[in-house]
Write an enzyme that holds these catalytic residues in place. Structure first.
Site, PDB file in Angstrom:
ATOM      1  N   LYS A  72       0.889  -1.302  -0.037  1.00 50.89           N
ATOM      2  CA  LYS A  72       0.032   0.056   0.037  1.00 50.89           C
ATOM      3  C   LYS A  72       0.931   1.195   0.153  1.00 50.89           C
ATOM      4  O   LYS A  72       0.494   2.151  -0.384  1.00 50.89           O
ATOM      5  CB  LYS A  72      -0.922  -0.153   1.244  1.00 50.89           C
ATOM      6  N   ARG A  73       2.197   1.218   0.649  1.00 52.12           N
ATOM      7  CA  ARG A  73       2.922   2.272   0.700  1.00 52.12           C
ATOM      8  C   ARG A  73       3.392   2.844  -0.703  1.00 52.12           C
ATOM      9  O   ARG A  73       3.708   3.988  -1.141  1.00 52.12           O
ATOM     10  CB  ARG A  73       4.083   2.285   1.675  1.00 52.12           C
TER      11      ARG A  73
END
Length: 466
Positions: free
Chosen positions: A239-240
């Site tokens: 997700k980062r």
């Protein structure tokens, strides 16, 4: 030649993410290219983590991406009895056995193996005890202990596994549910899947599954393991890096064709071509052009593609895609007006969410001026020009781009001024901002009445300030 049948088999324990979507896309394109059949199977045997919400999210994402399936969705949990029958078949044939080792015992064995530098695999304690089913017992597959298993991978090439390194895998848990590795073999075999295209995190499962196919007397499908997707820092995509669910991209204002075009280029290429229609992809896609190395996710490239597809789309189509993206309070019931707004802005945005945000001034009953813009451009010295404009604007019969261009040009000639003298004041009066589409475009879209009202408001504003 056997008809090609592929499948996409997600677990409904979360949303459909980028990696899963690419796997689904590769299966779908390979099938469509070869005139085969694409099957959707929901692998929901993890009763604790599987949810109806996740299933719906996966189906919605597949539909939005245009990845239609020919059969299904099948639900693995509804096939458990079939899996159990196959477990019993293997037990009767001496190819599987009950194991009563406790989790604590297995953990101790694992620690001992690691401490002595051995591979922490099951040591076969119950292999030849001919045990019966008891509370807490599991069923293990009696794996081959000698020789090797060869995987002829359509992407990675030949991979050889020594059987002595493969342990006796659990195929039925103590709760009576099959494990992933066993259920997937049964379902793929009975659904006549000819090609298993999946992420290369499954490579080490493949030799174990091949041995199960053989033990059950099933044809072994062809395997193709797609390299993983990495973030820009070359670590596994998370997700980062911006790796959110497929439907999150929809909510951010991406078009499905942009996401499909981008995903297919993560690991597949056709020369230097970047833009592909769905028809192009079906015609050109094949596994021999899928790379062996991991692909790197580049959000800027996706954004560039999205901007391209927004520019190429019709305002009518974009209006449909944007229904859930308009900010609260904006009334888009006037279809013609809304489509004109979209046409003005679509060459200038990269996402539909950006378009929705930029469009606020078109729909506003009361324009809010940016503070610095009003201070700089809505001044006493431009008020006479705005008053002169408002006196003549209602006389313009045909409020078209060409006519308004001529009107503004003639106005500046009459007043003996350069257009830049009134350009920004006029822009701020009409939009409240210093950046927008062309003034003539805005005027055409707003229409004569809105333009008149906004010019009058700007004049009133200037008079109040002085």
């Amino acid at each position: 030649m056997k008809k090609i049948r592929t499948r996409f088999a997600p677990s409904p324990t979360g949303y459909l993410h980028i990696g899963g979507a690419r796997t689904a896309l590769f299966n779908w394109l390979y099938t469509r290219h070869h005139g085969g059949e694409f099957i959707l199977r929901i692998e929901d045997t993890d009763q604790q983590r599987s949810t109806d919400e996740s299933t719906k999210a996966i189906l919605d994402a597949m539909t939005w991406l245009g990845l239609n399936w020919d059969e299904g969705p099948y639900f693995q949990a509804q096939r458990v009895e079939l899996h159990r029958e196959m477990v019993q078949k293997l037990i009767k044939e001496g190819k599987a056995y009950y194991c009563t080792c406790t989790p604590e015992e297995l953990e101790e064995k694992r620690k001992q193996a690691l401490a002595t530098g051995k591979k922490p695999k099951y040591d076969g304690m119950c292999r030849d005890k001919n045990l019966k089913k008891t509370s807490g017992s599991v069923v293990r597959f009696r794996s081959e202990q000698t020789g090797s298993t060869v995987v002829e991978d359509l992407i990675k090439g030949q991979i050889v596994f020594n059987n002595e390194e493969l342990d006796d895998l659990i195929i039925e848990r103590s709760d009576g549910y099959p494990t992933y590795n066993f259920a997937v073999v049964i379902d793929d075999a009975l659904m006549n899947i000819t090609h298993v295209i999946r992420g290369d995190d499954h490579v080490n499962n493949t030799p174990r599954q091949i041995l199960m196919y053989q033990a059950l007397g099933f044809d072994v499908p062809q395997f193709a393991h797609v390299p993983m997707i990495l973030g820009s820092d070359k670590t596994r995509l998370s997700k980062r890096h911006g790796a959110t669910s497929v439907m999150a991209y929809k909510e951010m204002g991406y078009l499905p064709e942009a996401l499909v075009n981008y995903l297919v280029r993560l690991g597949w290429a056709h020369g230097d071509q970047e833009i592909f229609s769905q028809k192009d992809l079906i015609e050109l896609f094949d596994l021999d052009a899928v790379g062996k190395s991991p692909a790197v996710f580049n959000p800027e490239k996706l954004l560039w593609l999205n901007a391209y597809y927004i520019k190429e789309s019709s305002p009518e189509r974009l209006r449909e895609e944007m229904k859930s993206l308009w900010p609260a309070g904006i009334n888009t019931d006037d279809t013609d007006f809304t489509q004109k707004v979209i046409a003005d802005l679509q060459p200038r945005v990269k996402t539909l969410a950006e378009l929705a945000d930029m469009a606020d001034f078109y729909f506003a009953d009361e324009i809010k001026y940016e503070e610095q813009a009003a201070k700089k451009f809505l001044t006493a010295d431009v008020s006479p020009y705005l008053k002169a404009l408002i006196e003549t604007i209602l006389s313009v019969q045909n409020f078209s781009k060409k006519v308004l261009e001529e009107f503004l040009m003639n106005f500046t000639k009459e007043k003996n001024i350069k257009f830049k003298i009134i350009a920004q004041p006029l822009r701020v009066a009409l939009t409240g901002k210093t950046v927008s589409p062309g003034i003539d475009e805005i005027m055409v879209t707003l229409g004569k009445e809105r333009v008149y009202r906004r010019l009058q408001k700007a004049i009133n504003y200037i008079e109040k300030q002085n």
